[in-house]
Design a protein around this motif. Structure first.
Motif, PDB file in Angstrom:
ATOM      1  N   ASN A 171       0.825  -1.212   0.000  1.00 36.51           N
ATOM      2  CA  ASN A 171       0.000   0.000   0.000  1.00 36.51           C
ATOM      3  C   ASN A 171       0.859   1.262   0.000  1.00 36.51           C
ATOM      4  OD1 ASN A 171      -2.537  -1.280  -0.027  1.00 36.51           O
ATOM      5  ND2 ASN A 171      -2.461  -1.620   2.182  1.00 36.51           N
ATOM      6  N   TYR A 174       2.115   1.799  -3.564  1.00 36.45           N
ATOM      7  CA  TYR A 174       1.077   2.368  -4.432  1.00 36.45           C
ATOM      8  C   TYR A 174       0.866   3.855  -4.129  1.00 36.45           C
ATOM      9  CZ  TYR A 174      -3.361   3.253  -6.704  1.00 36.45           C
ATOM     10  OH  TYR A 174      -4.344   3.796  -7.494  1.00 36.45           O
ATOM     11  N   LYS A 175       0.846   4.208  -2.853  1.00 41.94           N
ATOM     12  CA  LYS A 175       0.606   5.592  -2.470  1.00 41.94           C
ATOM     13  C   LYS A 175       1.701   6.517  -2.993  1.00 41.94           C
ATOM     14  CE  LYS A 175      -0.110   8.516   1.610  1.00 41.94           C
ATOM     15  NZ  LYS A 175      -0.230   8.532   3.100  1.00 41.94           N
ATOM     16  N   VAL A 180       0.806  -0.895  -8.534  1.00 38.02           N
ATOM     17  CA  VAL A 180       0.056  -1.945  -7.836  1.00 38.02           C
ATOM     18  C   VAL A 180       0.980  -3.147  -7.652  1.00 38.02           C
ATOM     19  CG1 VAL A 180      -1.918  -3.491  -7.953  1.00 38.02           C
ATOM     20  CG2 VAL A 180      -2.123  -1.150  -8.788  1.00 38.02           C
ATOM     21  N   LYS A 196      -0.400  -8.170  -0.490  1.00 39.19           N
ATOM     22  CA  LYS A 196      -0.886  -7.516  -1.703  1.00 39.19           C
ATOM     23  C   LYS A 196      -1.503  -6.178  -1.324  1.00 39.19           C
ATOM     24  CE  LYS A 196      -5.470  -9.728  -1.634  1.00 39.19           C
ATOM     25  NZ  LYS A 196      -6.450 -10.529  -2.408  1.00 39.19           N
ATOM     26  N   GLY A 197      -1.527  -5.255  -2.294  1.00 35.44           N
ATOM     27  CA  GLY A 197      -2.110  -3.946  -2.062  1.00 35.44           C
ATOM     28  C   GLY A 197      -3.624  -4.010  -2.058  1.00 35.44           C
ATOM     29  N   ASN A 198      -4.239  -3.000  -1.467  1.00 30.51           N
ATOM     30  CA  ASN A 198      -5.704  -2.938  -1.420  1.00 30.51           C
ATOM     31  C   ASN A 198      -6.323  -2.920  -2.813  1.00 30.51           C
ATOM     32  OD1 ASN A 198      -5.653  -2.853   1.370  1.00 30.51           O
ATOM     33  ND2 ASN A 198      -5.728  -0.618   1.473  1.00 30.51           N
ATOM     34  N   GLN A 199      -5.580  -2.498  -3.806  1.00 31.24           N
ATOM     35  CA  GLN A 199      -6.086  -2.440  -5.163  1.00 31.24           C
ATOM     36  C   GLN A 199      -6.344  -3.841  -5.736  1.00 31.24           C
ATOM     37  OE1 GLN A 199      -2.990  -1.208  -4.275  1.00 31.24           O
ATOM     38  NE2 GLN A 199      -3.963   0.693  -3.544  1.00 31.24           N
ATOM     39  N   LEU A 200      -5.793  -4.860  -5.075  1.00 28.98           N
ATOM     40  CA  LEU A 200      -5.953  -6.244  -5.528  1.00 28.98           C
ATOM     41  C   LEU A 200      -6.924  -7.013  -4.641  1.00 28.98           C
ATOM     42  CD1 LEU A 200      -2.200  -7.052  -6.292  1.00 28.98           C
ATOM     43  CD2 LEU A 200      -4.004  -6.530  -7.943  1.00 28.98           C
ATOM     44  N   ARG A 201      -7.757  -6.300  -3.901  1.00 24.13           N
ATOM     45  CA  ARG A 201      -8.651  -6.968  -2.953  1.00 24.13           C
ATOM     46  C   ARG A 201      -9.623  -7.925  -3.646  1.00 24.13           C
ATOM     47  NH1 ARG A 201     -10.571  -1.633  -2.721  1.00 24.13           N
ATOM     48  NH2 ARG A 201      -9.543  -1.305  -0.720  1.00 24.13           N
TER      49      ARG A 201
END
Length: 225
Positions: A171, A174-175, A180, A196-201
């Motif tokens: 995260n 990504y920020k 990602v 994994k990043g929140n974008q891959l939830r």
């Protein structure tokens, strides 16, 4: 963009009902204490496109976090030397067959728990079940790399622990970079998703691992972490 694959690996892979292209990004040999943000900015951003997923080795993230132990910090004692004799070596390396790694397990989990795990593992082997020792002692023990210089000579005298807070790292990347990311522990025998990043939830673990099931980064000194 011209995609690059390591020797013996393919650019394209069929997974999740689609065909994906992978690109192995070459870096310098990363040392302990470097910035993973700087690495992403320097090597990933120039080729990254929206929709891409960066798959990072857990080793390079752990190195950046300084998650390193040395032989001087882990001196094998009697039990480590004894128990390591009963560990079966795999194609991925000797693992806990190295007394220094077994001592790390004892230091981390305690002698009693390690002995219990060893007994359970021995009983399970009689039933054809493997991997019990690592499952019982957890990710910190199972994920210890290094102390083995056949594949990567620079790691002969150091051990590399699992990264701290891998989801948080993804995260943060990504920020700060817009990339990602997922963090994996992979070798030619197995692949595991650590973060994994929140974008891959919306991506399930098996869907993400299907993209790298053949370990395209390699496990030798390819410099494509």
């Amino acid at each position: 963009m011209e995609f690059y694959a390591n020797e013996g690996k393919d650019v394209l892979i069929q997974a999740n009902g689609k065909i994906y292209a992978r690109h192995a990004i070459t870096t310098h040999f990363v040392q302990a204490g470097e910035s993973y943000i700087d690495l992403v900015e320097r090597y990933v951003k120039p080729v990254y496109q929206p929709g891409d997923i960066l798959s990072s080795s857990e080793k390079v993230i752990a190195l950046c976090q300084g998650r390193v132990v040395t032989e001087d910090q882990v001196r094998p004692g009697f039990w480590a030397k004894l128990l390591s004799r009963f560990v079966r070596q795999t194609a991925a390396g000797p693992g806990m067959g190295l007394p220094v790694k077994m001592q790390f397990a004892i230091n981390t989990c305690g002698l009693g728990r390690v002995l219990w795990a060893a007994v359970r593992a021995g009983l399970d082997k009689l039933r054809g079940i493997h991997g019990t020792f690592y499952r019982l002692l957890g990710e910190e023990v199972r994920g210890l790399d290094g102390f083995y210089g056949e594949d990567i000579p620079e790691y002969k005298h150091i051990g590399i622990r699992v990264p701290r807070n891998p989801d948080m790292v993804c995260n943060e990347v990504y920020k700060r970079t817009g990339v990602v990311m997922m963090i994996v522990d992979a070798n030619d025998l197995d692949v595991d998703l650590l973060g994994k990043g929140n974008q891959l939830r919306d991506w399930k673990q098996d869907q993400l691992l299907a993209l790298i099931v053949d370990n395209p980064a390699g496990q030798n000194r390819q410099l494509t972490p």
